[in-house]
Design an enzyme around this catalytic site. Structure first.
Site, PDB file in Angstrom:
ATOM      1  N   LYS A 179      48.971  42.594  40.514  1.00  0.00           N
ATOM      2  CA  LYS A 179      48.057  42.008  41.508  1.00  0.00           C
ATOM      3  C   LYS A 179      48.712  40.769  42.117  1.00  0.00           C
ATOM      4  O   LYS A 179      48.371  39.620  41.806  1.00  0.00           O
ATOM      5  CB  LYS A 179      46.689  41.701  40.878  1.00  0.00           C
ATOM      6  CG  LYS A 179      45.580  41.687  41.926  1.00  0.00           C
ATOM      7  CD  LYS A 179      44.223  41.906  41.303  1.00  0.00           C
ATOM      8  CE  LYS A 179      43.079  41.636  42.260  1.00  0.00           C
ATOM      9  NZ  LYS A 179      43.124  42.362  43.518  1.00  0.00           N
TER      10      LYS A 179
ATOM     11  N   HIS B  55      65.314  30.976  46.048  1.00  0.00           N
ATOM     12  CA  HIS B  55      64.669  32.227  45.645  1.00  0.00           C
ATOM     13  C   HIS B  55      64.554  32.404  44.136  1.00  0.00           C
ATOM     14  O   HIS B  55      63.523  32.804  43.627  1.00  0.00           O
ATOM     15  CB  HIS B  55      65.406  33.427  46.252  1.00  0.00           C
ATOM     16  CG  HIS B  55      65.162  33.590  47.721  1.00  0.00           C
ATOM     17  ND1 HIS B  55      65.576  32.655  48.649  1.00  0.00           N
ATOM     18  CD2 HIS B  55      64.542  34.567  48.419  1.00  0.00           C
ATOM     19  CE1 HIS B  55      65.222  33.057  49.857  1.00  0.00           C
ATOM     20  NE2 HIS B  55      64.592  34.223  49.749  1.00  0.00           N
TER      21      HIS B  55
ATOM     22  N   ARG C 298      44.050  41.951  32.860  1.00  0.00           N
ATOM     23  CA  ARG C 298      44.917  42.350  33.973  1.00  0.00           C
ATOM     24  C   ARG C 298      45.728  41.149  34.487  1.00  0.00           C
ATOM     25  O   ARG C 298      46.901  41.282  34.839  1.00  0.00           O
ATOM     26  CB  ARG C 298      44.095  42.987  35.105  1.00  0.00           C
ATOM     27  CG  ARG C 298      44.974  43.587  36.194  1.00  0.00           C
ATOM     28  CD  ARG C 298      44.203  44.386  37.213  1.00  0.00           C
ATOM     29  NE  ARG C 298      43.270  43.555  37.955  1.00  0.00           N
ATOM     30  CZ  ARG C 298      42.389  44.031  38.846  1.00  0.00           C
ATOM     31  NH1 ARG C 298      42.312  45.334  39.071  1.00  0.00           N
ATOM     32  NH2 ARG C 298      41.582  43.220  39.490  1.00  0.00           N
TER      33      ARG C 298
ATOM     34  N   LEU D 297      46.794  49.692  42.362  1.00  0.00           N
ATOM     35  CA  LEU D 297      46.224  48.710  41.451  1.00  0.00           C
ATOM     36  C   LEU D 297      45.160  49.436  40.630  1.00  0.00           C
ATOM     37  O   LEU D 297      44.317  50.140  41.193  1.00  0.00           O
ATOM     38  CB  LEU D 297      45.558  47.577  42.250  1.00  0.00           C
ATOM     39  CG  LEU D 297      44.983  46.484  41.353  1.00  0.00           C
ATOM     40  CD1 LEU D 297      46.108  45.602  40.818  1.00  0.00           C
ATOM     41  CD2 LEU D 297      43.966  45.651  42.087  1.00  0.00           C
TER      42      LEU D 297
ATOM     43  N   ARG E 106      62.772  24.794  47.615  1.00  0.00           N
ATOM     44  CA  ARG E 106      62.841  26.213  47.989  1.00  0.00           C
ATOM     45  C   ARG E 106      64.184  26.838  47.623  1.00  0.00           C
ATOM     46  O   ARG E 106      65.228  26.449  48.145  1.00  0.00           O
ATOM     47  CB  ARG E 106      62.581  26.380  49.492  1.00  0.00           C
ATOM     48  CG  ARG E 106      62.444  27.843  49.886  1.00  0.00           C
ATOM     49  CD  ARG E 106      62.125  28.026  51.360  1.00  0.00           C
ATOM     50  NE  ARG E 106      61.890  29.435  51.668  1.00  0.00           N
ATOM     51  CZ  ARG E 106      62.861  30.323  51.857  1.00  0.00           C
ATOM     52  NH1 ARG E 106      64.112  29.952  51.775  1.00  0.00           N
ATOM     53  NH2 ARG E 106      62.566  31.587  52.130  1.00  0.00           N
TER      54      ARG E 106
ATOM     55  N   GLU F 205      45.645  54.139  47.949  1.00  0.00           N
ATOM     56  CA  GLU F 205      44.398  53.389  47.761  1.00  0.00           C
ATOM     57  C   GLU F 205      44.076  52.667  49.056  1.00  0.00           C
ATOM     58  O   GLU F 205      44.806  52.769  50.036  1.00  0.00           O
ATOM     59  CB  GLU F 205      44.547  52.386  46.613  1.00  0.00           C
ATOM     60  CG  GLU F 205      45.644  51.367  46.855  1.00  0.00           C
ATOM     61  CD  GLU F 205      45.875  50.410  45.701  1.00  0.00           C
ATOM     62  OE1 GLU F 205      44.934  50.128  44.942  1.00  0.00           O
ATOM     63  OE2 GLU F 205      47.017  49.927  45.575  1.00  0.00           O
TER      64      GLU F 205
ATOM     65  N   TYR G 100      46.996  37.091  41.218  1.00  0.00           N
ATOM     66  CA  TYR G 100      45.619  36.644  41.378  1.00  0.00           C
ATOM     67  C   TYR G 100      44.636  37.638  40.784  1.00  0.00           C
ATOM     68  O   TYR G 100      44.995  38.750  40.410  1.00  0.00           O
ATOM     69  CB  TYR G 100      45.294  36.388  42.857  1.00  0.00           C
ATOM     70  CG  TYR G 100      45.048  37.642  43.686  1.00  0.00           C
ATOM     71  CD1 TYR G 100      46.083  38.519  43.999  1.00  0.00           C
ATOM     72  CD2 TYR G 100      43.763  37.954  44.149  1.00  0.00           C
ATOM     73  CE1 TYR G 100      45.849  39.658  44.759  1.00  0.00           C
ATOM     74  CE2 TYR G 100      43.527  39.100  44.906  1.00  0.00           C
ATOM     75  CZ  TYR G 100      44.567  39.947  45.214  1.00  0.00           C
ATOM     76  OH  TYR G 100      44.343  41.072  45.954  1.00  0.00           O
TER      77      TYR G 100
HETATM   78  N1  PDD Z   1      41.071  43.573  45.717  1.00  0.00           N
HETATM   79  N2  PDD Z   1      43.268  48.094  45.251  1.00  0.00           N
HETATM   80  C1  PDD Z   1      43.680  46.969  45.871  1.00  0.00           C
HETATM   81  C2  PDD Z   1      44.918  47.011  46.686  1.00  0.00           C
HETATM   82  C3  PDD Z   1      42.922  45.786  45.740  1.00  0.00           C
HETATM   83  O1  PDD Z   1      43.344  44.659  46.343  1.00  0.00           O
HETATM   84  C4  PDD Z   1      41.731  45.800  44.973  1.00  0.00           C
HETATM   85  C5  PDD Z   1      40.899  44.575  44.779  1.00  0.00           C
HETATM   86  C6  PDD Z   1      41.345  47.004  44.350  1.00  0.00           C
HETATM   87  C7  PDD Z   1      40.114  47.102  43.501  1.00  0.00           C
HETATM   88  O2  PDD Z   1      40.284  46.407  42.292  1.00  0.00           O
HETATM   89  P1  PDD Z   1      39.036  45.776  41.512  1.00  0.00           P
HETATM   90  O3  PDD Z   1      38.064  46.864  41.283  1.00  0.00           O
HETATM   91  O4  PDD Z   1      39.638  45.250  40.267  1.00  0.00           O
HETATM   92  O5  PDD Z   1      38.470  44.689  42.406  1.00  0.00           O
HETATM   93  C8  PDD Z   1      42.145  48.130  44.499  1.00  0.00           C
HETATM   94  C9  PDD Z   1      40.420  42.281  45.577  1.00  0.00           C
HETATM   95  C10 PDD Z   1      38.952  42.357  45.388  1.00  0.00           C
HETATM   96  C11 PDD Z   1      40.838  41.396  46.742  1.00  0.00           C
HETATM   97  O6  PDD Z   1      42.022  41.400  47.031  1.00  0.00           O
HETATM   98  O7  PDD Z   1      40.005  40.697  47.313  1.00  0.00           O
END
Ligand code: PDD
Length: 282
Positions: free
Chosen positions: A142, A101, A51, A200, A99, A175, A32
């Site tokens: 992501k 895997h 990305r 990320l 379903r 993070e 996503y």
């Molecule tokens: N999340 N780290 C993680 C684990 C994240 O899920 C996100 C963003 C970021 C920051 O990434 P960016 O600057 O590209 O938004 C860092 C989004 C916003 C979410 O899951 O809603």
């Protein structure tokens, strides 16, 4: 107005329905992006699309659209929503299959896009807590499988904090559950963790680093420990939904004087101006 796009059809979000056999629903088998719309323009759109393509390639999900079609679709989402300030959510899953895997022999990726109004608020400092990072070893992708992030964010909320900083087995902060983590040390060094499979690579993080480079602000991309963070002069988080948000307490202990730091306040204003200018230029 909130709107949704699902596999070629536009509707109200509540009218968009997916199959119970969608692999995103069954396995979390999808990726996503979340993008900010500011003054009617999608901020850092190219970086988000890049990305997304990388995430899809890493997990071998076929792109449901040609390279040039992403921009057109996302801009249509903004214009259909009629919003000037909004959040776009985009999800691609490995589609619908009984379903099992392993991947289906052929898959038709499912694509969902939603856009909803969002007022981007900046300013007040937040509390973070620190928790063990229990995620998988490919946090650079992501992925929509966000259970550890969901649990971490809820733990933060239950403790009266806004965000949880996840800590690896070596005691270093990776993070936040939905943001990247930053500190400014007593000596004035700006630090955020280097890019690897452990985090990320946030688009906001990259934008802040570009601004820092442009303004000749020195920074280090390296891991930092929880103790280093607690002894820091300032701390903040960055992300699409939080932009640049000061962190004023870590595990209940004040960062610096417990108020938004001078550097963070300047960066926040600088970032807001940058978003404004980008909106006007495009
Ligand atoms: N999340 N780290 C993680 C684990 C994240 O899920 C996100 C963003 C970021 C920051 O990434 P960016 O600057 O590209 O938004 C860092 C989004 C916003 C979410 O899951 O809603």
């Amino acid at each position: 107005m909130s709107i949704a796009y699902l596999n070629g059809h536009w509707s109200k979000p509540e009218d968009a329905k997916i199959s119970v056999f969608d692999r995103g629903f069954m396995f979390g088998d999808g990726v996503y992006e979340v993008m900010p719309v500011y003054h009617g323009h999608i901020f850092t759109l190219d970086q988000h699309i890049a990305r997304l393509k990388r995430s899809m390639a890493e997990v071998r999900i076929q792109s449901p659209l040609d390279a040039s079609a992403w921009k057109v679709l996302l801009e249509e989402a903004v214009s259909r929503s009629g919003e000037q300030n909004a959040l776009i959510y985009l999800q691609v899953t490995r589609g619908v299959a009984p379903r099992s895997h392993a991947f289906p022999d052929h898959h038709e990726s499912a694509l969902v896009v939603t856009a909803r109004r969002l007022r981007f608020l900046q300013g007040d400092g937040v509390d973070v807590i620190t928790i063990p990072d229990i995620r998988w070893k490919r946090c650079d992708i992501k992925s929509i499988s966000l259970l550890p992030n969901v649990l971490g964010k809820q733990q933060a909320k239950d403790s009266g904090a806004s965000e949880a900083w996840m800590v690896d087995s070596g005691g270093q902060v990776t993070e936040g559950t939905l943001s990247n983590a930053w500190i400014v040390t007593e000596r004035g060094e700006l630090i955020t963790r280097d890019v690897s499979h452990a985090i990320l690579n946030g688009i906001t993080r990259q934008a802040v680093l570009r601004l820092a480079t442009g303004a000749e602000i020195a920074f280090s991309e390296r891991p930092f420990t929880v103790n280093e963070a607690k002894a820091a002069r300032e701390a903040f988080i960055t992300g699409t939904t939080v932009l640049v948000t000061p962190v004023v307490r870590i595990d209940g202990e004040p960062v610096g004087n417990g108020r938004t730091g001078e550097f963070t306040a300047k960066l926040l204003a600088f970032y807001a101006r940058h978003m404004d200018n980008q909106g006007k230029e495009t």
